[in-house]
Design a protein around this motif. Sequence first.
Motif, PDB file in Angstrom:
ATOM      1  N   LEU A 160     -90.388  37.904 -62.595  1.00 39.18           N
ATOM      2  CA  LEU A 160     -90.142  38.840 -63.692  1.00 39.18           C
ATOM      3  C   LEU A 160     -91.001  38.464 -64.895  1.00 39.18           C
ATOM      4  CD1 LEU A 160     -86.251  39.288 -63.662  1.00 39.18           C
ATOM      5  CD2 LEU A 160     -87.958  41.005 -63.063  1.00 39.18           C
ATOM      6  N   SER A 161     -91.554  39.462 -65.551  1.00 40.85           N
ATOM      7  CA  SER A 161     -92.381  39.210 -66.729  1.00 40.85           C
ATOM      8  C   SER A 161     -91.899  40.008 -67.931  1.00 40.85           C
ATOM      9  CB  SER A 161     -93.840  39.560 -66.423  1.00 40.85           C
ATOM     10  OG  SER A 161     -93.957  40.912 -66.030  1.00 40.85           O
ATOM     11  N   SER A 162     -90.757  40.687 -67.784  1.00 40.07           N
ATOM     12  CA  SER A 162     -90.181  41.447 -68.890  1.00 40.07           C
ATOM     13  C   SER A 162     -88.661  41.447 -68.753  1.00 40.07           C
ATOM     14  CB  SER A 162     -90.711  42.889 -68.894  1.00 40.07           C
ATOM     15  OG  SER A 162     -90.374  43.548 -67.688  1.00 40.07           O
ATOM     16  N   ASP A 163     -87.989  41.859 -69.796  1.00 39.16           N
ATOM     17  CA  ASP A 163     -86.529  41.842 -69.803  1.00 39.16           C
ATOM     18  C   ASP A 163     -85.947  42.695 -68.680  1.00 39.16           C
ATOM     19  OD1 ASP A 163     -86.791  40.284 -72.001  1.00 39.16           O
ATOM     20  OD2 ASP A 163     -86.047  41.757 -73.446  1.00 39.16           O
ATOM     21  N   TYR A 187     -85.800  36.012 -68.478  1.00 40.09           N
ATOM     22  CA  TYR A 187     -85.940  37.455 -68.618  1.00 40.09           C
ATOM     23  C   TYR A 187     -84.657  38.226 -68.300  1.00 40.09           C
ATOM     24  CZ  TYR A 187     -90.919  36.618 -69.113  1.00 40.09           C
ATOM     25  OH  TYR A 187     -92.138  36.191 -69.559  1.00 40.09           O
ATOM     26  N   VAL A 188     -83.701  37.605 -67.647  1.00 40.65           N
ATOM     27  CA  VAL A 188     -82.412  38.263 -67.423  1.00 40.65           C
ATOM     28  C   VAL A 188     -81.606  38.159 -68.709  1.00 40.65           C
ATOM     29  CG1 VAL A 188     -80.208  38.165 -66.201  1.00 40.65           C
ATOM     30  CG2 VAL A 188     -82.348  37.900 -64.936  1.00 40.65           C
ATOM     31  N   LYS A 189     -81.331  39.298 -69.318  1.00 42.53           N
ATOM     32  CA  LYS A 189     -80.681  39.311 -70.632  1.00 42.53           C
ATOM     33  C   LYS A 189     -79.189  39.601 -70.573  1.00 42.53           C
ATOM     34  CE  LYS A 189     -84.532  38.423 -72.627  1.00 42.53           C
ATOM     35  NZ  LYS A 189     -84.753  37.067 -73.176  1.00 42.53           N
ATOM     36  N   ALA A 190     -78.720  40.146 -69.466  1.00 36.58           N
ATOM     37  CA  ALA A 190     -77.300  40.455 -69.332  1.00 36.58           C
ATOM     38  C   ALA A 190     -76.984  40.663 -67.857  1.00 36.58           C
ATOM     39  CB  ALA A 190     -76.936  41.693 -70.135  1.00 36.58           C
ATOM     40  N   THR A 213     -70.533  55.531 -65.794  1.00 35.67           N
ATOM     41  CA  THR A 213     -71.180  55.232 -64.518  1.00 35.67           C
ATOM     42  C   THR A 213     -71.816  53.847 -64.543  1.00 35.67           C
ATOM     43  OG1 THR A 213     -73.281  56.174 -65.257  1.00 35.67           O
ATOM     44  CG2 THR A 213     -71.695  57.678 -64.221  1.00 35.67           C
ATOM     45  N   LYS A 214     -72.420  53.495 -63.438  1.00 37.34           N
ATOM     46  CA  LYS A 214     -73.152  52.228 -63.358  1.00 37.34           C
ATOM     47  C   LYS A 214     -74.305  52.221 -64.363  1.00 37.34           C
ATOM     48  CE  LYS A 214     -75.875  49.428 -60.106  1.00 37.34           C
ATOM     49  NZ  LYS A 214     -76.374  49.348 -58.707  1.00 37.34           N
ATOM     50  N   GLU A 215     -74.971  53.359 -64.511  1.00 34.06           N
ATOM     51  CA  GLU A 215     -76.075  53.451 -65.471  1.00 34.06           C
ATOM     52  C   GLU A 215     -75.571  53.251 -66.899  1.00 34.06           C
ATOM     53  OE1 GLU A 215     -77.261  54.799 -61.713  1.00 34.06           O
ATOM     54  OE2 GLU A 215     -75.585  55.539 -62.921  1.00 34.06           O
ATOM     55  N   ASP A 216     -74.382  53.757 -67.172  1.00 32.52           N
ATOM     56  CA  ASP A 216     -73.791  53.546 -68.498  1.00 32.52           C
ATOM     57  C   ASP A 216     -73.522  52.064 -68.734  1.00 32.52           C
ATOM     58  OD1 ASP A 216     -73.734  56.275 -69.141  1.00 32.52           O
ATOM     59  OD2 ASP A 216     -71.829  56.550 -68.088  1.00 32.52           O
ATOM     60  N   ALA A 217     -73.075  51.386 -67.675  1.00 34.06           N
ATOM     61  CA  ALA A 217     -72.805  49.951 -67.782  1.00 34.06           C
ATOM     62  C   ALA A 217     -74.085  49.171 -68.058  1.00 34.06           C
ATOM     63  CB  ALA A 217     -72.138  49.441 -66.509  1.00 34.06           C
ATOM     64  N   VAL A 218     -75.173  49.566 -67.403  1.00 30.45           N
ATOM     65  CA  VAL A 218     -76.465  48.909 -67.631  1.00 30.45           C
ATOM     66  C   VAL A 218     -76.918  49.115 -69.068  1.00 30.45           C
ATOM     67  CG1 VAL A 218     -78.915  48.952 -67.029  1.00 30.45           C
ATOM     68  CG2 VAL A 218     -77.185  49.027 -65.221  1.00 30.45           C
ATOM     69  N   ALA A 219     -76.765  50.352 -69.558  1.00 35.15           N
ATOM     70  CA  ALA A 219     -77.169  50.653 -70.937  1.00 35.15           C
ATOM     71  C   ALA A 219     -76.332  49.858 -71.935  1.00 35.15           C
ATOM     72  CB  ALA A 219     -77.031  52.148 -71.208  1.00 35.15           C
ATOM     73  N   LYS A 220     -75.048  49.714 -71.665  1.00 32.63           N
ATOM     74  CA  LYS A 220     -74.170  48.952 -72.560  1.00 32.63           C
ATOM     75  C   LYS A 220     -74.534  47.480 -72.531  1.00 32.63           C
ATOM     76  CE  LYS A 220     -70.719  48.561 -75.405  1.00 32.63           C
ATOM     77  NZ  LYS A 220     -70.711  49.226 -76.725  1.00 32.63           N
ATOM     78  N   GLU A 254     -77.498  47.013 -74.628  1.00 28.78           N
ATOM     79  CA  GLU A 254     -77.129  47.123 -76.041  1.00 28.78           C
ATOM     80  C   GLU A 254     -76.490  45.826 -76.537  1.00 28.78           C
ATOM     81  OE1 GLU A 254     -73.571  49.248 -78.571  1.00 28.78           O
ATOM     82  OE2 GLU A 254     -74.456  50.378 -76.918  1.00 28.78           O
ATOM     83  N   LEU A 255     -75.553  45.285 -75.768  1.00 25.27           N
ATOM     84  CA  LEU A 255     -74.882  44.042 -76.172  1.00 25.27           C
ATOM     85  C   LEU A 255     -75.859  42.869 -76.215  1.00 25.27           C
ATOM     86  CD1 LEU A 255     -71.531  44.331 -74.160  1.00 25.27           C
ATOM     87  CD2 LEU A 255     -71.904  44.767 -76.600  1.00 25.27           C
ATOM     88  N   ALA A 256     -76.885  42.931 -75.351  1.00 26.75           N
ATOM     89  CA  ALA A 256     -77.874  41.847 -75.307  1.00 26.75           C
ATOM     90  C   ALA A 256     -78.966  42.020 -76.354  1.00 26.75           C
ATOM     91  CB  ALA A 256     -78.494  41.769 -73.919  1.00 26.75           C
ATOM     92  N   GLY A 257     -79.008  43.163 -77.000  1.00 23.73           N
ATOM     93  CA  GLY A 257     -80.033  43.401 -78.015  1.00 23.73           C
ATOM     94  C   GLY A 257     -81.394  43.685 -77.443  1.00 23.73           C
ATOM     95  N   THR A 258     -81.431  44.347 -76.270  1.00 21.04           N
ATOM     96  CA  THR A 258     -82.703  44.699 -75.652  1.00 21.04           C
ATOM     97  C   THR A 258     -82.691  46.174 -75.307  1.00 21.04           C
ATOM     98  OG1 THR A 258     -84.191  44.266 -73.772  1.00 21.04           O
ATOM     99  CG2 THR A 258     -81.841  44.056 -73.364  1.00 21.04           C
ATOM    100  N   SER A 259     -83.858  46.774 -75.203  1.00 19.33           N
ATOM    101  CA  SER A 259     -83.953  48.202 -74.899  1.00 19.33           C
ATOM    102  C   SER A 259     -84.214  48.470 -73.429  1.00 19.33           C
ATOM    103  CB  SER A 259     -85.074  48.841 -75.723  1.00 19.33           C
ATOM    104  OG  SER A 259     -86.333  48.222 -75.429  1.00 19.33           O
ATOM    105  N   THR A 260     -84.302  47.434 -72.624  1.00 19.84           N
ATOM    106  CA  THR A 260     -84.648  47.625 -71.216  1.00 19.84           C
ATOM    107  C   THR A 260     -83.529  48.310 -70.439  1.00 19.84           C
ATOM    108  OG1 THR A 260     -85.443  46.527 -69.209  1.00 19.84           O
ATOM    109  CG2 THR A 260     -83.723  45.406 -70.452  1.00 19.84           C
TER     110      THR A 260
END
Length: 350
Positions: A85-88, A123-126, A289-296, A299-305
């Motif tokens: 991995l080379s990005s969040d 690179y794993v932020k959450a 959904t699962k996608e909502d969980a990923v977005a949250k 957000e909690l990790a402070g990343t936009s990925t």
Amino acid sequence: MSQDTNWQQQAWQQPATPPSQPPVYYYGAPQPQPPKKSRGWIVGLAVVLCLFGLIALSMWSCTSVVSSSFDSITPGSTSVDLGSLSSDAIAVIDIDGTIQYDGTTASPEGLKAQLDRAEKSFYVKAVVLRINSGGGTATAGEEMAAYVREFSENSGKPVVVSSASINASAAYEISSQADYIFTAKTTAIGSIGTAMQVTDLSGLMEKLGISVENITSSDSKDSSYGTRALTEEERAYYQKMVDQINETFIQTVAEGRDMSVEDVRKLATGLTFTGMEAVENGLADEIGTKEDAVAKAAELAGTSTTKTVDLRPSTSNLSELLNLMSSSRVSVDDVTKALKELDNDGSLAR
């Protein structure tokens, strides 16, 4: 079976899953054999030598496959190793099936192994736990809940739960330690409760004329054998154990969800709630959904990925290669093709 051993089988509201039926193997009809050729053994020997030569030349690739973890990016992306991995990214860990000691991510050792990998990766932020489980062994659930709590506290990386069709009992205990819980409207979630099952087969054995004599060191040593009914004292003893274990379940949920013990105890009916009810009573945070969980999680990790990487136990494609070679219908071309695929991307086509 000893009393202590039997107690390990008690579960959060869900009895142990009965063993699955063994697979049935069918043998194909015998195939007609071609007439033997006088020099057929020479051809066979040449094929064997070529086969071993190919295996030797690609051994370095097989060794690499065995030691790698084969992490995969979500559909639409290519397979990558976690270390590349080379990005969040957001790590997704599936907890699917009965909570028990089987080495999968539905077990303490399996889950901890993947959480450790997520913690070590820069690179794993959450982490998102995708849970689809009705519960299982109480002790396994207790340990897994502790691992989730320790990961969140020690790594500083948030944990978000995405509930699938069911998130109950021991699975919910694990979920309660996350920073945020998503559920579908129709998810069966909760089921805070503890159960122990003791079967009395003495009446059936009597009808069948079967007599069992247990020679024990104490009167209650055979209480869980199923050859006699429990005494009132034994029933009261086991009830006390169930209540004590269930109290730890309630306290764990209360701490994880930041609720009072009394509020959780009112919800500890042993029954599940719909996702909608769980959001209302505090056992879950939001419908999503699962996608909502990923977005949250991002957000909690402070990343936009929104990129995710699936973490799962390692698999050995060398074993798959050997299984392929052991097939009676495999050809040299099949093995050669498999070795080329193994060398190119670390995966075997089926």
